[in-house]
Design a protein around this motif. Sequence first.
Motif, PDB file in Angstrom:
ATOM      1  N   ALA A  87       0.835  -1.207   0.000  1.00 30.00           N
ATOM      2  CA  ALA A  87       0.000   0.000   0.000  1.00 30.00           C
ATOM      3  C   ALA A  87       0.869   1.256   0.000  1.00 30.00           C
ATOM      4  N   ASP A  88       1.908   1.266   0.820  1.00 33.11           N
ATOM      5  CA  ASP A  88       2.779   2.439   0.920  1.00 33.11           C
ATOM      6  C   ASP A  88       3.575   2.693  -0.359  1.00 33.11           C
ATOM      7  N   ALA A  89       3.864   1.646  -1.118  1.00 33.74           N
ATOM      8  CA  ALA A  89       4.689   1.784  -2.316  1.00 33.74           C
ATOM      9  C   ALA A  89       3.883   2.070  -3.580  1.00 33.74           C
ATOM     10  N   CYS A  90       2.604   2.299  -3.451  1.00 39.02           N
ATOM     11  CA  CYS A  90       1.769   2.527  -4.629  1.00 39.02           C
ATOM     12  C   CYS A  90       2.345   3.669  -5.480  1.00 39.02           C
ATOM     13  N   PRO A  91       2.597   3.394  -6.745  1.00 46.20           N
ATOM     14  CA  PRO A  91       3.203   4.413  -7.607  1.00 46.20           C
ATOM     15  C   PRO A  91       2.201   5.421  -8.172  1.00 46.20           C
ATOM     16  N   PHE A  92       0.931   5.219  -7.877  1.00 41.72           N
ATOM     17  CA  PHE A  92      -0.111   6.121  -8.367  1.00 41.72           C
ATOM     18  C   PHE A  92      -0.640   6.954  -7.205  1.00 41.72           C
ATOM     19  N   PRO A  93      -1.219   8.127  -7.474  1.00 36.40           N
ATOM     20  CA  PRO A  93      -1.723   8.997  -6.395  1.00 36.40           C
ATOM     21  C   PRO A  93      -3.046   8.462  -5.830  1.00 36.40           C
ATOM     22  N   ALA A  94      -2.957   7.415  -5.036  1.00 41.69           N
ATOM     23  CA  ALA A  94      -4.138   6.702  -4.542  1.00 41.69           C
ATOM     24  C   ALA A  94      -5.143   7.624  -3.852  1.00 41.69           C
ATOM     25  N   ALA A  95      -4.673   8.572  -3.082  1.00 36.00           N
ATOM     26  CA  ALA A  95      -5.573   9.466  -2.349  1.00 36.00           C
ATOM     27  C   ALA A  95      -6.399  10.348  -3.280  1.00 36.00           C
ATOM     28  N   GLU A  96      -5.933  10.532  -4.506  1.00 29.60           N
ATOM     29  CA  GLU A  96      -6.623  11.388  -5.467  1.00 29.60           C
ATOM     30  C   GLU A  96      -7.550  10.608  -6.400  1.00 29.60           C
ATOM     31  N   LEU A  97      -7.517   9.285  -6.315  1.00 28.94           N
ATOM     32  CA  LEU A  97      -8.272   8.446  -7.245  1.00 28.94           C
ATOM     33  C   LEU A  97      -9.462   7.793  -6.563  1.00 28.94           C
ATOM     34  N   ALA A  98     -10.480   7.502  -7.348  1.00 34.47           N
ATOM     35  CA  ALA A  98     -11.599   6.710  -6.836  1.00 34.47           C
ATOM     36  C   ALA A  98     -11.094   5.284  -6.646  1.00 34.47           C
ATOM     37  N   PRO A  99     -11.510   4.598  -5.566  1.00 31.80           N
ATOM     38  CA  PRO A  99     -11.018   3.242  -5.319  1.00 31.80           C
ATOM     39  C   PRO A  99     -11.243   2.275  -6.472  1.00 31.80           C
ATOM     40  N   LYS A 100     -12.288   2.479  -7.277  1.00 31.19           N
ATOM     41  CA  LYS A 100     -12.541   1.573  -8.401  1.00 31.19           C
ATOM     42  C   LYS A 100     -11.507   1.750  -9.519  1.00 31.19           C
ATOM     43  N   GLN A 101     -10.719   2.817  -9.456  1.00 31.52           N
ATOM     44  CA  GLN A 101      -9.732   3.088 -10.497  1.00 31.52           C
ATOM     45  C   GLN A 101      -8.380   2.437 -10.232  1.00 31.52           C
ATOM     46  N   LEU A 102      -8.172   1.959  -9.022  1.00 30.46           N
ATOM     47  CA  LEU A 102      -6.865   1.449  -8.633  1.00 30.46           C
ATOM     48  C   LEU A 102      -7.005   0.036  -8.083  1.00 30.46           C
ATOM     49  N   HIS A 103      -6.181  -0.858  -8.606  1.00 31.71           N
ATOM     50  CA  HIS A 103      -6.213  -2.265  -8.201  1.00 31.71           C
ATOM     51  C   HIS A 103      -4.802  -2.774  -7.991  1.00 31.71           C
ATOM     52  N   VAL A 104      -4.692  -3.788  -7.157  1.00 29.78           N
ATOM     53  CA  VAL A 104      -3.423  -4.480  -6.958  1.00 29.78           C
ATOM     54  C   VAL A 104      -3.656  -5.949  -7.275  1.00 29.78           C
TER      55      VAL A 104
END
Length: 181
Positions: A87-104
Motif C-alpha cells: 500500500a505504501d509503495a503505490c506508484p499512483f496517487p491513490a488518495a486522489e483516485l476513486a477506489p474503483k480506479q486502482l487495483h493491486v
Amino acid sequence: MTTYAALLRGINVGGSRKLPMADLRTLMTGLGYDGVRTHLQSGQAVFTTGHGDEDSLAAELGRAVEERFGFSVDVIVRDHAYLKAVADACPFPAAELAPKQLHVTYFSAPVTPERFAEIDPAAHLPEEFRLGDRCLYLYAPEGLGRSKLAEALSRPRLTKGLIATSRNWNTVLKLVEMTVD
C-alpha cells in the motif's frame, strides 16, 4: 504469533465456487488459526497463527478448502508488513483516485518486467500498470470491468506458473487495517 491475510482466488464469483464466509471461518478455526475474520464475500480472511510460513499456510488452506468444499482454490497468504509495504509503495496517487480506479494484483512469486514485455503501455493509455514486490498496480480510470489493459495483463501466458489475484484499492487498505497486530 503473526497476523496474516489469506486471499482466495475466484470464489463466489458469477454463482460458481460458492464458499460462504461463515463456513470459511469455521474451516480456518478448525485448522487451528486464531482470530479468524473475513472481509466481504470475495475471499479475504484474516487470521493469526504461530506456525507455518506464507507458502505453507496457503497450501494448507487450499487443501482444506478442496477437502471440505470439493473444489480447488488458489490461495495467497501475506502478513501485515508486506500488505502495508504494498500500500505504501503505490506508484499512483491513490488518495486522489476513486477506489474503483486502482487495483493491486498479488502474485505468488516475484515477477519481472520481461514477463510483461509484450504489453505496449502506450496502446492502453490512459490506463497504466507498474510492478512492485510480488504485485502489480493497475490504474484503470474507467474501472476494472472496462479495462482493456487488465484483460491484456491477465492472459494465461503472462501469469503462467503463478497464482495471481486482484483486489480493488478499498480492499487493499482494509486488509492492511485488519492485519495490524
